[in-house]
Design a protein around this motif. Sequence first.
Motif, short mmCIF file in Angstrom:
data_model
loop_
_atom_site.label_atom_id
_atom_site.label_comp_id
_atom_site.label_asym_id
_atom_site.label_seq_id
_atom_site.Cartn_x
_atom_site.Cartn_y
_atom_site.Cartn_z
N GLU A 1 0.74 -1.31 -0.04
CA GLU A 1 -0.15 -0.15 -0.06
C GLU A 1 0.81 1.29 -0.04
O GLU A 1 1.77 1.37 0.75
N TYR B 1 -6.78 0.12 -1.97
CA TYR B 1 -6.98 -0.41 -0.59
C TYR B 1 -8.46 0.03 0.02
O TYR B 1 -8.55 -0.49 1.23
N TYR C 1 -10.45 -4.22 -1.47
CA TYR C 1 -9.63 -5.31 -1.88
C TYR C 1 -10.44 -6.41 -2.24
O TYR C 1 -11.62 -6.82 -1.51
N TYR D 1 -5.17 -11.01 2.31
CA TYR D 1 -3.74 -10.94 1.89
C TYR D 1 -2.95 -11.62 3.25
O TYR D 1 -3.55 -11.23 4.41
N TYR E 1 0.23 -7.02 4.54
CA TYR E 1 -0.14 -5.82 4.02
C TYR E 1 1.01 -4.84 4.37
O TYR E 1 1.51 -4.58 5.56
#
Length: 407
Positions: free
Chosen positions: A14, A112, A115, A119, A122
Amino acid sequence: EFQLGNEPCYFAIENKADYHYEILESIALRYPLIEDTQTMPASSQQVVSQATPHVHPHCSHYVVDYALNPHHSFAEGERLGWERYFRQELQGTVRKRPVDGIPVQFGELTSYYNYTRKYQFYIGASCDSVNGYQRLLLRGHDMRCVLHGDLPLFRNNVELTRVLQHRSCWLNPLYRDSCFFLPIDLPKLPTQSAKENTHRQQNHDTINNTTITLCANGAQHGQHHEVLGRALARIMTTSSHGGPSIRLLLFQRKSDVHPAYQELKSAAIHVQVIQESDFAMFHQRLQQSCDVFLPLLDRNSTPQYFDNGLKKLSGSVSLVLGHAFPSLLSESLYNLYGPYLTAPTYVYRDPHSPLSSSSLYPPLHLALSHMIQSLTTSNADQEAIQWTNTTTSLPPFACPQCPNLTS
């Protein structure tokens, strides 16, 4: 080619700031991805349990997606340029991560805000550049942060530091006892230009033209441009009588030339401002143009990049390391990054250092003069004109608390 297994682990990078695009590729390749089972209750900042972090044992490879700031607030055009670079050069490709040897595949551009998958990690590329980095770090076991400098958070709370150090990694070797990596993975030209081939030869042979191009970042706060301006002025006469022409390229966002170079209006020294907002084109122009890069940073003039300041990484250092530019460095900058250099380097004494200094290096104007002579003198005549030894002795990352990582 890599043979990818059927058990990938996914992570997202991000970037909630509209800058730092130059580190995004290196985060995917060099950030240590380790699990962290330490917990912290939301109502307090006391450590509940501490456990040794470990690498995911079941990952056959990684897949990385990128979630970028959708708004232009700092450098209009840079994000769009990076996105084009990603789609054209990175997306779908597979690289081996130097930090652990695990393959990583570059996946998709995502958001972001929304999503589409869960994950394992991040990673915030600009955690300490946006509000609430502490909340980001405490968001959960899956959150990681790239930190760009010294933070009071990590100085004033020992217990918090103990928890969060496994969720953070810095970009400066001053943090080699915790976790750091150097963002040296930058866009490369598809084919090397003739000039690039010339000045990247193993023995750094003489440049086969009469113009030497010096490059610098023209906008970093505190750079000793005045010192370089005076040094260039001192060699103007020599250069204009049979010596090489000198071109100084200043890569910056604004068109104004620094006052230190206003007097350099001779045929021998040409000063030009390069404004290039496109991410890939910026790096392409650097590689095509520059014979030597000058960061113009030292411990006295720019303490924010050293142990007496904020301990940040300068983008100029990333350019020198990532593109393997021959460089002219101050003594304090060389002392910090010398073990990671892979190209010839000239070193000069820090400007404004005491006259009683025991430095073995010459002042900038002499180092610059010697460097120019070296670049334009045949190898047979270079016995007394030597570049520093640039044999790399340290890898560009360290993570003492990370088990099983390549060192």
